[in-house]
Design a protein around this motif. Sequence first.
Motif, PDB file in Angstrom:
ATOM      1  N   GLU A 115       0.820  -1.250   0.286  1.00 34.18           N
ATOM      2  CA  GLU A 115      -0.043   0.062   0.075  1.00 34.18           C
ATOM      3  C   GLU A 115       0.958   1.091   0.136  1.00 34.18           C
ATOM      4  N   GLY A 434       2.036   4.256  -3.550  1.00 32.90           N
ATOM      5  CA  GLY A 434       1.442   2.766  -3.827  1.00 32.90           C
ATOM      6  C   GLY A 434       0.139   2.440  -4.374  1.00 32.90           C
ATOM      7  N   ALA A 471      -2.127   5.738  -1.022  1.00 35.25           N
ATOM      8  CA  ALA A 471      -2.142   4.511  -2.166  1.00 35.25           C
ATOM      9  C   ALA A 471      -3.319   4.846  -2.932  1.00 35.25           C
TER      10      ALA A 471
END
Length: 576
Positions: A115, A434, A471
């Motif tokens: 993440e 991410g 993320a």
Amino acid sequence: MRPTSAGVADADKRLTERLRFAPDTGHIMLFDQRMLLMHGFSMAELRRELVERLGSDMARGVFTRLGYQQGLADHRRIRDAFGDDVATAVSLGPRLRDMEGYVRNTPLEVRFNQEAGEFFGDFTWTSSWEAEAHLQQFGISGSPACWMNVGYATAFATSAFGQPLLVREVECVAMGHARCRAVIRPVAEWPQAETDLHFMQVEDFVDPPMQRRTADEAGEGEVGFEAVSPLEHELVGASTAFNSVVYLLKRVGQTDATVLFLGESGVGKERFSRALHQIGPRADGPFVSLNCAAIPHDLVEAELFGVDRGAFTGASVSRPGRFERAHGGTLFLDEIGSLPLHAQGKLLRALQEREVERVGGSQVRKVDVRIVAATNEDLRRAVAEGRFRADLFFRLNVFPIRIPPLRDRREDIPLMLGVFVERFGRRFGKRIRGITRNALDALWHYDWPGNVRELENMVERAVILADADGALDVHHLFSGGEVTDWQSFSVLPSGDVVARGDGTAAQSAPDADATGAAAQLLAQGRSLVEIEEAVIRAALDRHGGKLSAAARELGLGRGQMQYRVARMRRRSNPPA
């Protein structure tokens, strides 16, 4: 994270169960792919000859890309057999490479947070056949020599993690070190990553584009441009399907032949055509494009061939058409199948005679252009139905290149995702750390009707919606009406049925979701066998009876799916 002896034994058992030797038929099968038991010395001799004939840099590129392809293939089969879990891949991938005989991996440290987009791996490599061969044949080297293994580890880690990672060999036996050692990090964390990426099949067949630097970034007397990493180029990929297109592009690139790009809408036909122009002999000339479907039929000829003053009401000035503007360069005709018949005849004449007349004019003008066309339509069918001239089709169909849809090159999604996230993060001044596991799963299983264009648009929207330093999640990506119910239940290789959300549920309570779904099914009096068979039937129905697609959705290998379907049929039709 370091493997225990029990963990290694478990990995060995899971992997060796997938290995089959069949000497009577001449087959060695690992998972469902054919393997070759080769002589190490002959491979080393091939490597030596390539180094001597091509030079070290080109040979390194060849072997790095070969390893890259192997890494992609191995992760795909581990994923199909054991599921998408990153930890599983990290434990099985290095051990699989050990079993293949290339090197012995020993993880010193591995940590990751998907993440947050964080990954770090530190491995020692012993018994590397590449390092030993290089040392024996060339002596002490000034640079690392485990080219195949770097390519393999980079591809495997990138595919497993879902974001671009880069492996760099920091010690090598070929350099006189006692052992080889490799470190894995995200591409963005490596200084001068483009040096390593040059050898990857993150395609660099077009010179990297240039990016303007600010006055503060450019030193005194420096040119205010710098090369962009190949990862930031419009075209990236490492799948077999992508590389097949690149191979054809390279073959025809240095010629002046007419090229016809075929493929669905959004696969990147115009981007490939621009790449073709840039690697061809007309790179210094203009690149002019025309979308034939976007021009009214009565204006197509004026757009193609130009207009002389007074040709029709409103034509107060003369203007050149696309042919004249593309003189000395490339003319890209997109959606060529929508060109009206009356314009098709005049286009054919221009291609044959290499001359045009403006609408309302009488002067013949010579033009020197390379024609590149594209269509998402079956032109052969259009010819049979009388909607497209056969003679024009054969004039255009000199060198056809079919660009595969994104669903047939899913291995490229992590690379393209990295490109688009970096691009839009820079454009909007936002750092994205991410992507969640659920979001990556949803991207993998999505059918991609809009192909690469749709992925690019989804990432742009997601970067806008996501929090800075956060993320990307499913609700960021799939917020434009896309259907995201890619999976309701998953059948594990053990035969267990587990509930999996469609990515829209909260990330914090997956166990609760699974428990709730299981409780509901049990309350209905369903047995495990009934649940499994219902899931399998649903997956087959969703994919029109296609075993491979249904197996992929359920996290199974094709062989596992065939076994379960056969068992299900035996239950339904027991022998008399």
